[in-house]
Design an enzyme around this catalytic site. Structure first.
Site, short mmCIF file in Angstrom:
data_model
loop_
_atom_site.label_atom_id
_atom_site.label_comp_id
_atom_site.label_asym_id
_atom_site.label_seq_id
_atom_site.Cartn_x
_atom_site.Cartn_y
_atom_site.Cartn_z
N HIS A 81 -1.90 0.27 7.43
CA HIS A 81 -2.38 0.22 6.06
C HIS A 81 -2.52 1.59 5.75
O HIS A 81 -2.69 2.58 6.43
CB HIS A 81 -3.70 -0.49 6.09
CG HIS A 81 -4.23 -0.53 4.50
ND1 HIS A 81 -3.52 -1.09 3.48
CD2 HIS A 81 -5.39 -0.19 4.02
CE1 HIS A 81 -4.32 -0.92 2.38
NE2 HIS A 81 -5.43 -0.34 2.65
N CYS A 98 0.89 -1.17 0.18
CA CYS A 98 -0.06 0.02 -0.06
C CYS A 98 0.78 1.18 0.16
O CYS A 98 0.23 2.26 -0.35
CB CYS A 98 -1.02 0.04 0.99
SG CYS A 98 -0.23 -0.37 2.68
#
Length: 451
Positions: free
Chosen positions: A291, A51
């Site tokens: 994340h 990510c």
């Protein structure tokens, strides 16, 4: 076309992955860029890990898709070139915008036109043969020697040095399909890292005991994200540098096109500076503990230039006593000088007496602001506007389909110093670190997950 310097590549591998890269984590990073079938302008992330590359690329893509390069001369605000993100774009335009987004990131990383394009093809065709991917396929490697495919990948990297934007665009176009094949995300990551330079990154990262990719969970660290957002692989998110008992800590040195908000700031574990909190365009990476995702809007007033009053408060607080809202009176001259206000000694002495009528030796922030910025007009900003959220992880979506989540943002008070509302939504908590008083009603109901 040449193989990259082996010793420097080994040094970079160690800096990025640690001494012995995890085969499982490497596998999770081994994906190409991929568009969602249900949201053709959104990239997919197959597994947890990459990510820190995919989210910034998505953010720069949205910035270039929705806004002109130059801001309005009159308002100093972004100029949108589309009414909404809910549009159809031709494959040719999407390819061009995606390529331009990668170029923008790379030119931040190295603006001297010495960009190293990493690829797996030593020929001039740009089409990597399937046998190379077969050799690199970690899923087919004997698990008694899981490092073999990782070693093969790094031995197979070739680079193309680009010395102009035209050459950079030509080479990226030639290797475009590689970016959307297995290892495409890693190839772009290595392109950014090698273009920045191993020695430079080692100095900026400033923590050689901690790899840039977490060796346990597999997600990219802050220095990797900062490289994508600012061009510098520094580990902190505050503005400029800070001194800690003689140790210089490096943060973000300049305003960024795309911003960053993080849940960690709501826990008071860090302070995001204006260089990231106030980007040039209304697009932010949003960080949870593990994340990165993206929030964006077409409302350009979200990134209106910082007001003279707010700037003055920032400078004043820099000289304050532990953020107490006051300064020693003898510091007034330095504050006025930094704000480019009248600072002749006779004037400063006169104003110090006026701002400290009780002769306590201190000047309060409120008194200072009322004296110099009382008449400043408050910006005209909307109370309601559309906002969008992107999370590339397929498992984060209820139906495993990546989509842009649309919401209606409501801001009770745009002042920066109002108290934040209580919220049970992590994404609202992040947004309120920049926009106190903001709440979001999501069109499809529940607030999206940051993970």
């Amino acid at each position: 076309m040449q193989i990259y310097n082996t010793k420097k590549l080994d040094s970079l591998v160690s800096l990025l992955w640690g001494e012995k890269p995890s085969a499982d984590i490497f596998n999770r990073w081994s994906q190409g860029f991929e568009w969602s079938s249900t949201e053709p302008l959104a990239l997919i992330q197959n597994y947890g890990g990459p990510c820190s590359v995919i989210a910034p690329v998505q953010a720069f893509f949205l910035k270039r898709l929705l806004f002109a390069d130059d801001k309005s001369p009159a308002t100093k605000l972004p100029v949108r070139i589309r009414p909404t993100v809910e549009i159809s774009v031709s494959e040719e335009e999407k390819k061009r915008t995606f390529t331009d987004s990668l170029i923008e990131i790379l030119l931040q990383v190295n603006n001297s036109w010495s960009v190293c394009i990493s690829n797996l093809d030593k020929s001039s065709s740009g089409n990597t043969s399937s046998d190379i991917y077969g050799m690199l396929d970690t899923s087919s490697v004997d698990m008694k020697n899981p490092q073999q495919a990782i070693s093969n990948f790094h031995k197979s990297i070739f680079i193309h040095n680009c010395t102009s934007r035209v050459e950079l665009e030509t080479v990226l176009t030639k290797y475009y399909q590689q970016l959307f094949s297995k290892y495409g995300v890693l190839l772009f990551l290595y392109t950014a890292l090698l273009s920045r330079g191993v020695d430079v990154i080692r100095t900026e990262h400033d923590n050689l005991d901690s790899p840039m990719i977490d060796p346990i969970h597999g997600h990219g660290g802050q220095s990797l994200l900062n490289l994508m957002l600012s061009g510098e692989a520094v580990p902190n998110v505050f503005d400029g540098s800070a001194d800690l008992s003689g140790l210089t800590l490096r943060g973000i040195s300049h305003p960024c096109p795309v911003g960053f908000l993080t849940l960690l700031e709501t826990y008071k574990l860090c302070t995001v500076g204006n260089s990231l909190k106030r980007p040039e365009f209304p697009v932010w990476i949003v960080g949870s503990e593990t994340h990165y995702s993206v929030v964006f809007s077409l409302e350009g007033r979200m990134v209106a230039p910082i007001s003279a009053r707010k700037h003055a408060e920032t400078i004043f607080n820099k000289y304050s006593e532990e953020g107490g809202g006051f300064v020693q009176a003898h510091k007034l001259g330095e504050i006025l000088t930094e704000l480019n206000l009248e600072s002749e000694p006779e004037y400063v002495e006169l104003m110090a007496q006026s701002l400290d009528p009780d002769q306590l030796g201190i000047i309060l922030l409120n008194s200072f602001i009322q004296e110099y910025f009382q008449a400043e007009d408050k910006p005209v900003l909307p109370n309601n506007f559309e906002i969008y959220y992107y999370n590339g992880l397929t498992q984060s979506a209820t139906d495993k389909q990546v989509r842009f989540r649309k919401g209606m943002a409501n801001v009770i008070d745009w002042q920066d110093n109002v108290c934040m509302q209580s919220s049970d939504s992590p994404i609202e908590d992040c947004l309120q670190m920049r926009f106190p008083g903001m709440s979001v009603s999501w069109v499809d109901g529940a607030a999206p997950s940051l993970n």
